[in-house]
Write an enzyme that holds these catalytic residues in place. Structure first.
Site, PDB file in Angstrom:
ATOM      1  N   CYS A 128       0.820  -1.222   0.000  1.00  0.00           N
ATOM      2  CA  CYS A 128       0.000   0.000   0.000  1.00  0.00           C
ATOM      3  C   CYS A 128       0.850   1.267   0.000  1.00  0.00           C
ATOM      4  O   CYS A 128       0.323   2.369  -0.140  1.00  0.00           O
ATOM      5  CB  CYS A 128      -0.960  -0.002   1.177  1.00  0.00           C
ATOM      6  SG  CYS A 128      -2.190  -1.310   1.044  1.00  0.00           S
TER       7      CYS A 128
ATOM      8  N   HIS B 194      -9.671   3.532  -1.866  1.00  0.00           N
ATOM      9  CA  HIS B 194      -8.326   2.991  -1.755  1.00  0.00           C
ATOM     10  C   HIS B 194      -7.941   2.154  -2.971  1.00  0.00           C
ATOM     11  O   HIS B 194      -7.862   0.925  -2.898  1.00  0.00           O
ATOM     12  CB  HIS B 194      -8.216   2.166  -0.468  1.00  0.00           C
ATOM     13  CG  HIS B 194      -6.849   1.658  -0.169  1.00  0.00           C
ATOM     14  ND1 HIS B 194      -5.689   2.253  -0.645  1.00  0.00           N
ATOM     15  CD2 HIS B 194      -6.428   0.591   0.575  1.00  0.00           C
ATOM     16  CE1 HIS B 194      -4.632   1.572  -0.206  1.00  0.00           C
ATOM     17  NE2 HIS B 194      -5.055   0.556   0.520  1.00  0.00           N
TER      18      HIS B 194
ATOM     19  N   CYS C 157     -14.128  -0.240   7.677  1.00  0.00           N
ATOM     20  CA  CYS C 157     -13.280  -0.672   6.574  1.00  0.00           C
ATOM     21  C   CYS C 157     -13.347   0.342   5.438  1.00  0.00           C
ATOM     22  O   CYS C 157     -14.412   0.861   5.122  1.00  0.00           O
ATOM     23  CB  CYS C 157     -13.732  -2.031   6.051  1.00  0.00           C
ATOM     24  SG  CYS C 157     -13.858  -3.294   7.332  1.00  0.00           S
TER      25      CYS C 157
ATOM     26  N   LYS D 116     -10.956   5.695   3.835  1.00  0.00           N
ATOM     27  CA  LYS D 116     -12.300   5.305   4.226  1.00  0.00           C
ATOM     28  C   LYS D 116     -13.337   5.752   3.195  1.00  0.00           C
ATOM     29  O   LYS D 116     -14.161   4.946   2.763  1.00  0.00           O
ATOM     30  CB  LYS D 116     -12.633   5.906   5.600  1.00  0.00           C
ATOM     31  CG  LYS D 116     -14.062   5.673   6.056  1.00  0.00           C
ATOM     32  CD  LYS D 116     -14.274   4.231   6.472  1.00  0.00           C
ATOM     33  CE  LYS D 116     -15.745   3.853   6.547  1.00  0.00           C
ATOM     34  NZ  LYS D 116     -16.369   3.659   5.230  1.00  0.00           N
TER      35      LYS D 116
END
Lengths: 485, 400
Positions: free
Chosen positions: B88, B346, B214, B342
């Site tokens: 990431c 992502h 998530c 959030k």
């Protein structure tokens, strides 16, 4: 002296109430009410005959660590492999290699046949000990009598010459191509012939033949026997055998039908394991394995029996249980009913055998290393010490960690990952003596998990590679206090 | 002693696509969308790009390996293109490559661009990929990212004696705050404000993380063109540019997972990367010196623990800051002013660059009143790739 030097057993934690099965499937075959009493032991979703054999073997290995074994046998009619020796997987899980290994299969008497082969080694004065495991989880079709009758479990015996707890006195065997239960090479489910024919022409006839055969050969009368062990769920058939052979009910060991079910090749060993928990020196024990003929073996308990007890034992495992309150779950776990695991489950998890082979001590044996310089225990095996203040290079000793247990360091219960037993519970475990590993938890619910709680390690199916029909194994952690004792 | 990257490289322009479920847009569409904005901002053309760093993570479901995709998509004239993949932190890693190339004097103008197309899998959550290698298939838990990060909560609770209820309340506030910010951001994936009750009552994904703990799994692209201060002064005379202050990466040593000293309540890598980044940027008290932060809130619990790892909150006391609104848009150090992972989303390879995009525009005072951070001087972007017990952390600091 040749004989049994140690014994153990394993019954999986889940029990399926037979009435729960009958209430779902009795409509198809109402006569099954005859078989619907009690409960059957059911392997967890991550267990198979190999993992159960490992558990039983570990139950029997009390203090030797298995280092003195010269051979290991695995008997099963439900081996996950047609070609691949399961005895080798069991041995690897025990951290043993370069010993004689063999799988026994075909008929249900394969468990006692493996025991006889082990006793042959001991009788030959070879000197080494042999671990005999027998493990089965046979499947009946939904609604069949077999579905109710069969149970899952494993037995284990160590045979040798020193510190014998039950001396081998003799045996009698017969082999018959008697097609009572037959599974072809493509079949998952048991198929049985008419029950009365099985009972009269096979069960009663062969067992009586074996009983008289062994008594004649060893010069004993049935009245002298303290324990008579023969598998089989036919209540009437069992009584008929006892009557004809002159055996009283108090001599006969519980067939575990009410509590476990018929565990196939494992069953004589499982019943023997239970019987040996309750014998005195001098007791004569007659063991019969039935299926495709009979093996009958006579043992006499020695004074050593009073110094031995298995770790948990068959009775311990029978007492440790949780109800599987959902028959459909059983069908999904056994992959009888296709269930929607989601697209995530379609990911191809390829088995790479060269990787497994070069790391099999680490994977199957849970082997880590201990740094000779700083003493840090670590998993997996390292060449450079993980201790940030050490960093020694190539100063490691291998160490097997499966018996060291550990404590929960962190945990979660995951509803997202693909599994047939959600939620997937996993976390970090600090290994007893040092080191940490991320690991799955099993035989528990999330309520059993807490940071700091003690766990034992258990050998389980890691994942099933459905594309290649390969079962992959690793270790999981079971919360100790989560067990219902 | 190396002197670091501080003030050697400036950002000439940045761009960011709309993040979201871009069902009908390809990776090519996404990079072009981000790049066109970036070129317009930088005041240069495609042919002025001398070298490029392309970040993307999931090549299995995306655009394949290597740098070839970018050359083909933009028809770049056979320039050097390097693919960066560092979980990431890939986007920040691409930015770092471009910055180091400019700082070294090898190039005047370099592009860092990240893209990820995650929504071609047919299911929610990240694709199941053996990111830790084949051995992890054999021995690692049957885990997902939420399950691995969720363990921060159980370990944190045990470490500091903070109740799971208090942690859950803090996690809920974190997600609520990001939804508040994301709702104001037209580029964000998730633009619906939600109540704390909705967050707290959402279905459990991995205990104690609920659905709203998530981050979004999104398609998107973001990019930056970097150059030397001299070149920037020539192309954009009279403009006070955003300068690179620090670029740090820290990678797990294996200690967290194999040795027993780690407490599991935070990330050792973040602590290390932050420490080095503050030194490189000349920051002595991040709590008072930073104007805003974009941290890797893949899960609310990650943001929670990261506040301590970055040295903003005292160990064991993140809950007080979180619940006290210190990271809200009007707080002491606003965090996730664009909605964060959030709500902005992502797309892994683009995320680090998306964070820099937000900070860059805040520093230049370009955002509307309702989500502008006044007089922003220094901003921090933090990525965490992998899972708490083995990961790659990047910390980038940019400022005026």
């Amino acid at each position: 002296m040749a004989g049994i030097v140690a014994y153990g057993g394993y019954v999986p934690i889940y029990r399926l109430n037979r009435m729960a099965v009958y209430s779902s499937m009795g409509w198809l075959n109402p006569a099954n009410i005859m078989n619907a009493a009690g409960e059957k032991a059911v392997a967890n979703f991550d267990e198979d005959p190999v993992t159960m054999a490992v558990a039983a073997a570990r139950d029997a290995i009390v203090d030797s660590g298995g280092d003195d074994l010269g051979a290991l046998y695995f008997a099963s009619t439900t081996s996950p492999y047609r070609e691949r020796l399961c005895a080798n997987i069991v041995a690897s899980a025990l951290g043993i290699e370069k010993i004689r290994t063999s799988d026994f299969a075909g008929g249900l008497k394969a468990g006692t046949s493996a025991l006889l082969a082990a006793l042959d080694i001991a009788s030959s004065g070879d000197g080494g000990k042999t671990m005999v495991t027998a493990s089965d989880m046979r499947l009946g079709l939904a609604g069949s009598p077999q579905e109710l009758i069969f149970g899952d479990g494993a037995g284990a015996l160590i045979v040798g010459n020193d510190n014998v707890i039950a001396e081998f006195k003799g045996s009698y065997s017969s082999g018959h191509d008697f097609g009572d239960h037959v599974r072809g090479s493509e079949s998952r489910f048991d198929r049985q012939w008419e029950e009365r024919w099985i009972r009269e022409e096979g069960f009663e006839t062969f067992i009586l033949e074996a009983l008289s055969g062994i008594c004649d050969r060893c010069g004993v009368k049935t009245a002298a026997l303290s324990k008579v062990i023969f598998p089989g769920y036919f209540g009437g058939g069992r009584k008929k055998i006892m009557k004809k052979a002159g055996i009283l009910p108090e001599q006969v060991v519980d067939n575990l039908q009410e509590r476990v079910g018929d565990t196939g090749t494992a069953h004589p060993l499982l019943m023997l394991g239970l019987a040996l928990e309750d014998v005195s020196p001098g007791d004569l024990i007659l063991l019969v394995g039935y299926g495709s003929g009979c093996d009958a073996l006579l043992f006499e308990a020695t004074g050593e029996i009073e110094n031995y007890s298995p770790r948990k034992g068959v009775s311990g495992y029978i007492g440790r249980k949780r109800e599987l309150d959902n028959y459909m779950k059983y069908l999904v776990w056994r992959r009888i009913v296709p269930a929607d695991e989601g697209l995530r489950a379609e990911t191809d998890k390829e088995t790479r055998f060269s990787l497994i082979w070069r790391s099999h001590e680490m994977i199957y044996g849970l082997r880590g290393s201990v740094c000779r310089r700083c003493g840090t225990q670590q998993y997996p095996e390292q060449r450079i010490c993980v201790n940030p203040s050490c960093g020694a290079i190539d100063e490691m000793e291998p160490v097997y960690l499966s018996e060291k247990g550990g404590t929960i360091f962190s945990f979660t219960a995951d509803m997202l990952t693909a599994t047939i037993n959600p939620p997937a519970m996993y976390g970090g475990v600090d290994i007893g003596g040092g080191g940490r590993l991320p690991i799955e938890f099993t035989d528990c619910t999330m309520e059993d998990l807490a940071v700091g709680k003690a766990v034992d390690f258990t050998f389980r199916i890691k994942f099933y590679d459905k594309v290649r029909d390969v079962t992959n194994y690793f270790w999981k952690a079971v919360p100790v206090a989560g067990e219902v004792n | 002693m190396a002197e670091g990257i501080r003030d050697k490289v400036v950002i000439l322009g940045m761009g960011c696509s709309k993040f979201g479920e871009r069902w009908n847009d390809s990776s090519e569409d996404l990079v072009i969308e981000a790049l066109l904005e970036c070129l317009a901002d930088a005041g240069i053309e495609i042919r002025d790009i001398e070298a490029a760093w392309l970040s993307h993570h999931m090549d299995e479901v995306n655009i394949g390996k290597g740098g070839l995709f970018l050359g083909r998509a933009l028809h770049l004239p056979r320039i050097p293109i390097t693919r960066t993949e560092n979980l990431c932190a890939s986007g920040t890693e691409a930015f770092r490559g471009a910055c180091y190339a400019v700082a070294s004097g090898a190039y005047d103008t370099a592009l860092a661009i990240g893209v990820e197309k995650l929504k071609d899998t047919g299911y929610g959550g990240l694709p199941d990929s053996p990111i830790f290698g084949q051995m992890s298939r054999m021995t690692g838990p049957n885990a997902t990212p939420p399950g691995m990060f969720a363990q921060l909560a159980t370990a944190y609770s045990a470490r500091y004696g903070v109740t799971m209820e208090k942690i859950k309340e803090s996690m809920t506030h974190i997600s609520w705050k990001s939804h508040q910010n994301g709702a104001r951001n037209p580029r964000a994936h998730m633009r619906r404000p939600v109540t704390k009750e909705q967050i707290a009552d959402s279905p459990i994904i991995a205990y104690p993380l609920g659905l709203f703990d998530c981050c979004g799994v999104s398609d998107g692209s973001a990019c930056a063109i970097v150059t030397t201060p001299e070149n920037a002064a020539r192309i954009k005379p009279g403009i006070d540019p955003v300068k690179v202050k620090a670029l740090q990466i820290a990678v797990s040593s294996g200690e967290e997972m194999q040795y027993t000293a780690w407490d599991g309540a935070g990330m050792l890598t973040t602590r290390r990367a932050a420490e080095k980044a503050y030194a490189e940027a000349g920051i002595s008290d991040p709590r008072t010196e930073l104007s805003l932060m974009e941290v890797h809130d893949c899960f609310s619990i990650t943001e929670f623990a990261t506040m301590e790892d970055l040295g903003i909150s005292e160990p064991g006391h993140a809950a007080e800051d979180v619940l006290g609104g210190f990271f809200d848009i009007d707080g002491g150090v606003p965090c996730q002013t664009d909605g964060g992972l959030k709500c902005f989303g992502h797309p892994i390879g683009a995320s680090g660059l998306r964070m820099l995009y937000e900070i860059y525009n805040q520093l230049l005072g370009r955002w509307p009143e309702d989500r502008a951070i006044k007089d922003a001087g220094l901003g921090l972007a933090h990525n965490l790739g992998g899972v708490p017990n083995q990961n790659v952390c990047s910390v980038a600091i940019i400022g005026k």
